[in-house]
Write a protein that holds these residues in place. Structure first.
Motif, PDB file in Angstrom:
ATOM      1  N   THR A 151       0.845  -1.180   0.000  1.00 16.61           N
ATOM      2  CA  THR A 151       0.000   0.000   0.000  1.00 16.61           C
ATOM      3  C   THR A 151       0.887   1.239   0.000  1.00 16.61           C
ATOM      4  O   THR A 151       1.665   1.443   0.933  1.00 16.61           O
ATOM      5  CB  THR A 151      -0.917   0.011   1.232  1.00 16.61           C
ATOM      6  N   ASN A 152       0.781   2.053  -1.088  1.00 12.17           N
ATOM      7  CA  ASN A 152       1.607   3.270  -1.205  1.00 12.17           C
ATOM      8  C   ASN A 152       3.088   2.961  -1.016  1.00 12.17           C
ATOM      9  O   ASN A 152       3.830   3.740  -0.407  1.00 12.17           O
ATOM     10  CB  ASN A 152       1.155   4.327  -0.185  1.00 12.17           C
ATOM     11  N   GLY A 153       3.511   1.809  -1.526  1.00 12.95           N
ATOM     12  CA  GLY A 153       4.912   1.442  -1.441  1.00 12.95           C
ATOM     13  C   GLY A 153       5.332   0.866  -0.115  1.00 12.95           C
ATOM     14  O   GLY A 153       6.484   0.480   0.062  1.00 12.95           O
ATOM     15  N   ASN A 154       4.415   0.815   0.855  1.00 10.27           N
ATOM     16  CA  ASN A 154       4.736   0.264   2.168  1.00 10.27           C
ATOM     17  C   ASN A 154       4.206  -1.165   2.275  1.00 10.27           C
ATOM     18  O   ASN A 154       3.095  -1.461   1.823  1.00 10.27           O
ATOM     19  CB  ASN A 154       4.109   1.134   3.267  1.00 10.27           C
ATOM     20  N   PRO A 155       4.974  -2.045   2.902  1.00  5.15           N
ATOM     21  CA  PRO A 155       4.513  -3.430   3.037  1.00  5.15           C
ATOM     22  C   PRO A 155       3.229  -3.514   3.845  1.00  5.15           C
ATOM     23  O   PRO A 155       3.048  -2.806   4.837  1.00  5.15           O
ATOM     24  CB  PRO A 155       5.669  -4.116   3.772  1.00  5.15           C
ATOM     25  N   THR A 156       2.312  -4.380   3.415  1.00  2.00           N
ATOM     26  CA  THR A 156       1.138  -4.672   4.226  1.00  2.00           C
ATOM     27  C   THR A 156       1.588  -5.506   5.425  1.00  2.00           C
ATOM     28  O   THR A 156       2.736  -5.988   5.487  1.00  2.00           O
ATOM     29  CB  THR A 156       0.102  -5.463   3.423  1.00  2.00           C
ATOM     30  N   LYS A 177      10.865  -7.044  -3.731  1.00  2.00           N
ATOM     31  CA  LYS A 177      10.652  -6.669  -5.136  1.00  2.00           C
ATOM     32  C   LYS A 177       9.468  -7.432  -5.719  1.00  2.00           C
ATOM     33  O   LYS A 177       8.681  -6.878  -6.504  1.00  2.00           O
ATOM     34  CB  LYS A 177      11.915  -6.955  -5.949  1.00  2.00           C
ATOM     35  N   ALA A 178       9.347  -8.716  -5.337  1.00  2.00           N
ATOM     36  CA  ALA A 178       8.220  -9.514  -5.831  1.00  2.00           C
ATOM     37  C   ALA A 178       6.894  -8.892  -5.402  1.00  2.00           C
ATOM     38  O   ALA A 178       5.923  -8.876  -6.178  1.00  2.00           O
ATOM     39  CB  ALA A 178       8.324 -10.950  -5.324  1.00  2.00           C
ATOM     40  N   PHE A 179       6.858  -8.367  -4.177  1.00  2.00           N
ATOM     41  CA  PHE A 179       5.628  -7.732  -3.701  1.00  2.00           C
ATOM     42  C   PHE A 179       5.375  -6.392  -4.393  1.00  2.00           C
ATOM     43  O   PHE A 179       4.226  -6.054  -4.696  1.00  2.00           O
ATOM     44  CB  PHE A 179       5.701  -7.510  -2.190  1.00  2.00           C
ATOM     45  N   THR A 180       6.419  -5.612  -4.642  1.00  2.00           N
ATOM     46  CA  THR A 180       6.231  -4.267  -5.195  1.00  2.00           C
ATOM     47  C   THR A 180       6.080  -4.269  -6.713  1.00  2.00           C
ATOM     48  O   THR A 180       5.264  -3.528  -7.268  1.00  2.00           O
ATOM     49  CB  THR A 180       7.417  -3.366  -4.824  1.00  2.00           C
ATOM     50  N   GLU A 181       6.862  -5.112  -7.390  1.00  2.00           N
ATOM     51  CA  GLU A 181       6.898  -5.063  -8.851  1.00  2.00           C
ATOM     52  C   GLU A 181       6.402  -6.345  -9.519  1.00  2.00           C
ATOM     53  O   GLU A 181       6.070  -6.347 -10.701  1.00  2.00           O
ATOM     54  CB  GLU A 181       8.334  -4.803  -9.332  1.00  2.00           C
ATOM     55  N   GLY A 182       6.373  -7.438  -8.754  1.00  2.00           N
ATOM     56  CA  GLY A 182       6.085  -8.728  -9.354  1.00  2.00           C
ATOM     57  C   GLY A 182       7.332  -9.310 -10.002  1.00  2.00           C
ATOM     58  O   GLY A 182       8.373  -8.657 -10.088  1.00  2.00           O
ATOM     59  N   ARG A 237       3.413 -11.518 -15.576  1.00  2.00           N
ATOM     60  CA  ARG A 237       3.961 -11.078 -14.289  1.00  2.00           C
ATOM     61  C   ARG A 237       3.316 -11.867 -13.158  1.00  2.00           C
ATOM     62  O   ARG A 237       2.096 -12.005 -13.105  1.00  2.00           O
ATOM     63  CB  ARG A 237       3.719  -9.574 -14.112  1.00  2.00           C
ATOM     64  N   LEU A 238       4.141 -12.393 -12.260  1.00  2.00           N
ATOM     65  CA  LEU A 238       3.665 -13.107 -11.083  1.00  2.00           C
ATOM     66  C   LEU A 238       3.601 -12.146  -9.899  1.00  2.00           C
ATOM     67  O   LEU A 238       4.578 -11.463  -9.587  1.00  2.00           O
ATOM     68  CB  LEU A 238       4.602 -14.262 -10.732  1.00  2.00           C
ATOM     69  N   VAL A 239       2.459 -12.121  -9.233  1.00  2.00           N
ATOM     70  CA  VAL A 239       2.284 -11.302  -8.031  1.00  2.00           C
ATOM     71  C   VAL A 239       1.985 -12.257  -6.876  1.00  2.00           C
ATOM     72  O   VAL A 239       0.906 -12.857  -6.819  1.00  2.00           O
ATOM     73  CB  VAL A 239       1.141 -10.290  -8.196  1.00  2.00           C
ATOM     74  N   PRO A 240       2.925 -12.439  -5.948  1.00  2.00           N
ATOM     75  CA  PRO A 240       2.729 -13.418  -4.876  1.00  2.00           C
ATOM     76  C   PRO A 240       1.667 -12.995  -3.874  1.00  2.00           C
ATOM     77  O   PRO A 240       1.548 -11.811  -3.539  1.00  2.00           O
ATOM     78  CB  PRO A 240       4.109 -13.512  -4.217  1.00  2.00           C
ATOM     79  N   ASP A 241       0.909 -13.970  -3.402  1.00  2.00           N
ATOM     80  CA  ASP A 241      -0.086 -13.756  -2.355  1.00  2.00           C
ATOM     81  C   ASP A 241       0.586 -14.043  -1.015  1.00  2.00           C
ATOM     82  O   ASP A 241       0.899 -15.200  -0.720  1.00  2.00           O
ATOM     83  CB  ASP A 241      -1.268 -14.703  -2.581  1.00  2.00           C
ATOM     84  N   PRO A 242       0.830 -13.047  -0.186  1.00  2.00           N
ATOM     85  CA  PRO A 242       1.575 -13.271   1.062  1.00  2.00           C
ATOM     86  C   PRO A 242       0.863 -14.216   2.020  1.00  2.00           C
ATOM     87  O   PRO A 242       1.506 -14.845   2.862  1.00  2.00           O
ATOM     88  CB  PRO A 242       1.710 -11.871   1.658  1.00  2.00           C
ATOM     89  N   GLU A 243      -0.465 -14.336   1.884  1.00  2.00           N
ATOM     90  CA  GLU A 243      -1.209 -15.237   2.768  1.00  2.00           C
ATOM     91  C   GLU A 243      -0.864 -16.696   2.506  1.00  2.00           C
ATOM     92  O   GLU A 243      -1.171 -17.566   3.325  1.00  2.00           O
ATOM     93  CB  GLU A 243      -2.718 -15.022   2.585  1.00  2.00           C
ATOM     94  N   THR A 244      -0.227 -16.990   1.373  1.00  2.00           N
ATOM     95  CA  THR A 244       0.098 -18.378   1.023  1.00  2.00           C
ATOM     96  C   THR A 244       1.548 -18.738   1.345  1.00  2.00           C
ATOM     97  O   THR A 244       1.999 -19.838   1.005  1.00  2.00           O
ATOM     98  CB  THR A 244      -0.156 -18.638  -0.475  1.00  2.00           C
TER      99      THR A 244
END
Length: 451
Positions: free
Chosen positions: A2-7, A48-53, A73-80
Motif C-alpha cells: 500500500t503506497n509502497g509500504n509493506p502490508t 521486489k516480488a511484492f512491489t513489482e512482481g 507477471r507473477l504477483v505473490p499472495d503473502p497469505e500463502t
C-alpha cells in the motif's frame, strides 16, 4: 503493498524469511491443466516480488499466451507463504508463495490464470451474499521405484480400507507427509488406507474455496516430494491399476451467508437442507455432464468412472448411500450441513473444477431449481429399465463425450472464461484424439492371433 509500504501480511513474510534462514522462494502457479509451475528467486527478491512482481515468459506455459504476447507477471499472495518442510542437513530453507498471474500489456489479472477463474466464481457468489467453503478428499497411490528410480505399479503394501500395520506398510510415509503438511499450515483431519492396495487418503479441514484450491495444488507437490524421500512414487493418476478401485477427490461444499451462518442448513427439512441447498444441488445435477470434463479431465479418468468400483456414474443424489453422484453427509451440528460431489478425481485442476461446481450450484440458486427426490436404494444394483424409471442419467462415458457436453453447456463453458474454455477444449480434444488412434496391449493380446 500500500503506497509502497509493506502490508502486515507482507511484513510478516519478510520477517519470517529472515528468522527461518530462507534462501530461495518458489513462486508457484498452475497452467490450465493443473500442473504446478514455479519460478525460483533468491529470497532477497521478496520485497521486489511484492512491489513489482516477477516477470516470466508465458508462451511456454500450457494454455497461456502466444509467443508474440508472452510477457507475464507473477504477483505473490503473502497469505500463502509457507516454508517447505524438506531440506538437507545444514542447508538453508526454501519457501513457496502462490501467485496471481498478471497480463503485462494491461496490468490486469490474466484471464487465463486458473486462480483468477476461481476468483471470478467466488465474486459471483459474493454478489449473491455468499462465501463458499470446500473440503476435498484426495486419494493417491504409493508405488515402488525400480533400480533406475522410475515408477512401477508395484504397491508399497497390500492393505485395504482402514487397515493398520503390518499390512499398511506406508504408514510411516503417510505420517511424514502429514507432519510436512502441518508444518506448512495445513489442518489435517484424518488419514487412512483406502480400499485398494497401495492407496491412501489424507483429509484436510474445511476452508474457503480459494485457500482449499491452493492447498490441493500444494498437497500434490508435498506428497510427491516426501514419497520420493522414501524411494516411493506417489501418483494422483485416477486409475493406475486395472480392475481395482481408482482414486477420487470427493468434494464437500457449503455456502455461508454474510453473517456467517450456514446457508445450507434447515432443521425443519427432512434432510436438514435448506431450499438454497436443494437448488444448489439441483444445479450441479443439471450441469453434471459438463462438470465432468473439468473434474475428470484425463482419458484415464474414465477408467475410474465405471460401474462396479464404487465410483459414482449415476446422476442422482442420496442422503443414505454412496452410489449416487451427490451425497448429503450426516451433520453433527448445523454448521456442518453440506453436500458432497463424489465424481471429481485428483488429476483435475482444483481451481477450474471448483469454479465449475460453484457456477453450476449458483445457477441452480438463481433459477430456483428444484432437486429431485433422493434415491435411497443402491443404484449400482439397478438395471437400465429401473434407472429409466427413476429418471437417472449417467455421466459421460469418455473424455470425448465429456468435452462435447462442456461445449454444449453455456454455464460451465462460460465459467471457465473466454480464454481458458477454448484452450481447455482444444487440449482435451487433442488428448482424446491421440488416445483413440492408439492400439493397446489389451487389444493386441485379444485380437492379434485370433483374427
Amino acid at each position: 503493498m500500500t503506497n509502497g509500504n509493506p502490508t502486515t501480511a507482507e511484513r510478516d513474510v519478510l520477517e519470517t524469511i529472515e528468522a527461518e534462514d530462507v534462501d530461495f522462494l518458489r513462486l508457484q502457479f498452475t497452467d490450465i491443466l493443473g500442473t504446478v509451475k514455479n519460478v525460483s528467486v533468491p529470497a532477497r527478491q521478496a520485497e521486489k516480488a511484492f512491489t513489482e512482481g516477477i516477470y516470466f515468459d508465458g508462451s511456454s506455459i500450457e494454455g497461456f499466451v502466444r509467443i508474440q504476447e508472452s510477457d507475464m507477471r507473477l504477483v505473490p499472495d503473502p497469505e500463502t507463504f509457507a516454508v517447505l518442510p524438506w531440506r538437507a542437513n545444514g542447508e538453508s530453507a526454501a519457501a513457496r508463495m502462490i501467485c496471481d498471474v498478471y497480463d503485462t500489456s494491461t496490468d490486469e489479472p490474466f484471464e487465463g490464470d486458473p486462480r483468477y477463474v476461481l476468483k471470478q466464481a467466488l465474486e459471483r457468489a459474493k454478489k449473491l451474499g455468499y462465501t463458499v467453503n470446500t473440503a476435498p478428499e484426495p486419494e493417491f497411490f504409493l508405488f515402488e521405484e525400480d533400480e533406475d528410480g522410475r515408477a512401477t505399479t508395484e504397491t508399497a503394501d497390500h492393505g485395504g480400507y482402514f487397515d493398520v500395520a503390518p499390512k499398511d506398510l506406508a504408514s510411516d510415509v503417510r505420517r511424514d507427509i502429514i507432519y510436512g503438511l502441518e508444518d506448512m499450515g495445513f489442518e489435517i483431519e484424518a488419514s487412512h488406507h483406502e480400499v485398494a492396495r497401495g492407496q491412501y487418503e489424507i483429509n484436510f479441514e474445511y476452508d474457503d474455496a480459494l485457500s482449499t484450491a491452493d492447498n490441493v495444488a500444494t498437497f500434490r507437490t508435498v506428497v510427491r516430494a516426501i514419497a520420493a524421500e522414501h524411494d516411493l512414487h506417489a501418483t494422483f493418476m485416477p486409475k493406475p491399476i486395472p480392475r481395482i478401485n481408482g482414486s477420487g477427490m470427493h468434494t464437500h461444499m457449503s455456502l455461508l451467508t454474510e453473517d456467517g451462518e450456514n446457508a445450507f442448513h434447515d432443521e425443519d427439512d427432512e434432510f436438514d437442507l435448506s431450499e438454497t441447498a436443494h437448488s444448489f444441488l439441483a444445479g450441479i445435477l443439471e450441469h453434471a455432464p459438463a462438470i465432468t470434463a473439468v473434474a475428470n479431465p484425463t482419458v484415464n479418468s474414465y477408467k475410474r468412472l465405471v460401474p462396479g468400483y464404487e465410483a459414482p456414474v449415476y446422476v442422482a443424489w442420496s442422503d443414505r448411500n454412496r452410489s449416487a453422484l451427490i451425497r448429503k453427509p450426516a451433520a453433527r451440528v448445523p454448521a456442518a450441513s453440506r453436500v458432497e460431489l463424489r465424481s471429481p478425481d485428483p488429476s483435475c485442476n482444483p481451481y477450474l473444477a471448483f469454479a465449475a461446481m460453484i457456477h453450476a450450484g449458483l445457477d441452480g440458486i438463481e433459477r430456483d431449481l428444484e432437486a429431485p427426490e433422493p434415491v435411497r436404494e443402491n443404484i449400482y444394483e439397478f438395471d437400465e429399465e429401473k434407472r429409466e424409471e427413476y429418471g437417472i442419467d449417467t455421466l459421460p462415458a469418455n473424455l470425448g463425450d465429456a468435452v462435447a457436453a462442456l461445449e454444449d453447456d453455456d454455464v460451465i463453458y462460460g465459467a471457465l472464461g473466454e480464454h481458458v474454455a477454448p484452450k481447455f477444449v482444444e487440449a482435451k480434444t487433442q488428448e482424446f484424439e491421440e488416445y483413440i488412434v492408439e492400439v493397446s496391449e489389451w487389444e493386441l493380446g485379444r485380437y492379434l492371433e485370433t483374427f
